[in-house]
Write an enzyme that holds these catalytic residues in place. Sequence first.
Site, mmCIF file in Angstrom:
data_model
loop_
_atom_site.group_PDB
_atom_site.id
_atom_site.type_symbol
_atom_site.label_atom_id
_atom_site.label_comp_id
_atom_site.label_asym_id
_atom_site.label_seq_id
_atom_site.Cartn_x
_atom_site.Cartn_y
_atom_site.Cartn_z
ATOM 1 N N ASP A 1 -3.296 -27.477 -14.652
ATOM 2 C CA ASP A 1 -4.700 -27.873 -13.808
ATOM 3 C C ASP A 1 -5.856 -27.537 -14.570
ATOM 4 O O ASP A 1 -6.196 -26.744 -14.979
ATOM 5 C CB ASP A 1 -4.695 -27.065 -12.701
ATOM 6 C CG ASP A 1 -5.711 -27.338 -11.560
ATOM 7 O OD1 ASP A 1 -5.962 -28.645 -11.629
ATOM 8 O OD2 ASP A 1 -6.013 -26.748 -10.550
ATOM 9 N N HIS B 1 -18.192 -28.176 -8.783
ATOM 10 C CA HIS B 1 -17.411 -27.188 -8.527
ATOM 11 C C HIS B 1 -17.408 -25.871 -9.343
ATOM 12 O O HIS B 1 -17.623 -24.919 -8.621
ATOM 13 C CB HIS B 1 -15.845 -27.777 -8.445
ATOM 14 C CG HIS B 1 -14.746 -26.806 -8.157
ATOM 15 N ND1 HIS B 1 -14.805 -26.147 -6.885
ATOM 16 C CD2 HIS B 1 -13.736 -26.066 -8.944
ATOM 17 C CE1 HIS B 1 -13.561 -25.520 -6.858
ATOM 18 N NE2 HIS B 1 -13.299 -25.432 -8.074
ATOM 19 N N ARG C 1 -19.339 -14.845 -9.417
ATOM 20 C CA ARG C 1 -19.881 -14.415 -10.560
ATOM 21 C C ARG C 1 -21.314 -14.066 -10.281
ATOM 22 O O ARG C 1 -21.736 -13.119 -9.738
ATOM 23 C CB ARG C 1 -19.567 -15.165 -11.829
ATOM 24 C CG ARG C 1 -17.864 -14.860 -12.280
ATOM 25 C CD ARG C 1 -17.690 -15.168 -13.461
ATOM 26 N NE ARG C 1 -18.023 -16.563 -13.673
ATOM 27 C CZ ARG C 1 -17.223 -17.692 -13.424
ATOM 28 N NH1 ARG C 1 -15.931 -17.622 -13.170
ATOM 29 N NH2 ARG C 1 -17.638 -18.871 -13.788
ATOM 30 N N GLU D 1 -8.070 -32.767 -5.295
ATOM 31 C CA GLU D 1 -8.008 -33.067 -6.579
ATOM 32 C C GLU D 1 -7.052 -34.478 -6.892
ATOM 33 O O GLU D 1 -6.666 -34.904 -6.072
ATOM 34 C CB GLU D 1 -7.107 -32.137 -7.643
ATOM 35 C CG GLU D 1 -7.872 -30.627 -7.606
ATOM 36 C CD GLU D 1 -7.314 -29.824 -8.457
ATOM 37 O OE1 GLU D 1 -6.724 -30.002 -9.407
ATOM 38 O OE2 GLU D 1 -7.504 -28.541 -8.350
ATOM 39 N N TYR E 1 -7.575 -12.799 -10.484
ATOM 40 C CA TYR E 1 -7.845 -13.812 -11.401
ATOM 41 C C TYR E 1 -8.456 -13.318 -12.654
ATOM 42 O O TYR E 1 -8.357 -13.991 -13.919
ATOM 43 C CB TYR E 1 -8.366 -14.898 -10.912
ATOM 44 C CG TYR E 1 -10.174 -14.687 -10.947
ATOM 45 C CD1 TYR E 1 -10.705 -13.889 -10.145
ATOM 46 C CD2 TYR E 1 -10.789 -15.398 -11.893
ATOM 47 C CE1 TYR E 1 -11.985 -13.842 -10.191
ATOM 48 C CE2 TYR E 1 -12.303 -15.359 -11.965
ATOM 49 C CZ TYR E 1 -12.951 -14.370 -10.999
ATOM 50 O OH TYR E 1 -14.169 -14.420 -11.035
ATOM 51 N N LYS F 1 -2.133 -19.463 -6.161
ATOM 52 C CA LYS F 1 -1.796 -20.853 -6.293
ATOM 53 C C LYS F 1 -0.406 -21.430 -6.239
ATOM 54 O O LYS F 1 -0.007 -22.268 -6.095
ATOM 55 C CB LYS F 1 -2.594 -21.515 -7.329
ATOM 56 C CG LYS F 1 -3.952 -21.466 -7.220
ATOM 57 C CD LYS F 1 -4.777 -22.253 -8.394
ATOM 58 C CE LYS F 1 -6.336 -22.152 -8.214
ATOM 59 N NZ LYS F 1 -6.948 -23.238 -7.441
ATOM 60 N N THR G 1 -10.728 -29.339 -8.922
ATOM 61 C CA THR G 1 -11.495 -29.806 -7.586
ATOM 62 C C THR G 1 -12.381 -30.787 -7.912
ATOM 63 O O THR G 1 -13.189 -30.396 -8.955
ATOM 64 C CB THR G 1 -11.984 -28.605 -6.995
ATOM 65 O OG1 THR G 1 -11.035 -27.730 -6.631
ATOM 66 C CG2 THR G 1 -12.496 -28.846 -5.604
HETATM 67 MN MN MN Z 1 -7.467 -26.480 -8.831
#
Ligand code: MN
Length: 419
Positions: free
Chosen positions: A130, A137, A146, A205, A248, A257, A353
């Site tokens: 991906d 995005h 962040r 997507e 993450y 995911k 995305t």
């Molecule tokens: Mn994605």
Amino acid sequence: MSNTNNPTWIHVPEDSDFPIQNIPFGIFKTAHLKPRIGTRIGDTVLDLTVLHKNDFFKAWSLDPSVFENSYLNAFISQGKSITNAIRNQIIQLFSEDAVERTLLQNLEGLTYAADEVEMLLPVQIGDYTDFYSSIEHATNVGKMFRDPNNALLPNWRHIPVGYHGRASSIVVSGTAIHRPKGQILPKDAEQPIFSQSRLMDFELEMGYIIGKTTALGSSVSVEKASEYVFGMCIFNDLTARDIQKWEYVPLGPFLGKNFGSVISPWIVTMEALETFKINGPKQEPEVLPYLQFEGAQNFDIQLEVYMQPQGAQPSRICQSNHKYLYWNIPQQLAHHTVNGCNINVGDLYASGTISGPDESSFGSLLELSWSGQKELKLQDGNTRKFIEDYDTVIMKAYAEANGIRIGFGSCNTQILPAL
Ligand code: MN
């Protein structure tokens, strides 16, 4: 706009995604038939095993198992010279003035109504990658997760950023997915808890199916990339935002995911989409030579997301376009293989995305609700910040110009309660 330029003897409803100019490939079965390759014109599914058995593809001397198969991989492996010729042959056979028309109209088992067949996962996906190629995005997520002042990381405009995902949990449209459970860090808490996800999201997507295998150690250049991509589908990269947010750093997506991703069943060939190429955003600073490209390499494909609470009508909550992608398909593939990483027929890579510049074009609920700060109002009076149990997310994609609409159908996913 409708498909006015639509010279086929099969009925094609107004605004169908599947005029004779499309001819996508998919795998279907019925209660009485084993899985096999089909194509679709209007609301009619055509059984390619029947065309093969009756010698309409005899020019290519293919084994029947290429068509009577649970996946498209063996077909795709024949190479574009053969798959394109077969696609063109189908266009020829079903055109308005085809001499074979009467013969075909009398062929037993050739046609099925789209709603009487079951569409299956079209490709046996070996590897899945991906990307993260929409600048809107990446900027939106960077602002929320962040630093609003340094939303894009320093590498973003130099590298088509991506990660390796999980291929075996990719399912076909119509497959329901249970809400995942895992570790989340509640707001203002110092210790994580084990919980079902409270922040279920989709990511709008497109997916690209690899059509040609390379050897380990070799690379695919930007110029050659189009030879290696068979076709496209819609891709819903379901994401549990709370699980993702806690896990993450430092290595990226994992359990947020890999519980399920969803693709649309018809693979639309790159050849059917060729006329919809369009220039993408200007890339600044200039990219390294191995990522430089010529000509229009984006696609003008309209994208939509609908939210359908149980028992309610679907409400459109997003309108975006494939053309907004900062990094294009050849650049993604060139980058993916520049280090010698091999690719195989049936691998899938996804765009990331696809958000556009307007708030109505954001391709995830994270962005549409701005991390849950805003409520989306649906037509039926419901409101949503994230996906609730029994909601169905419906994604649609189509390109349209000069009276011709080449579409992908839809990619539907219902979220069920956690197990
Ligand atoms: Mn994605």
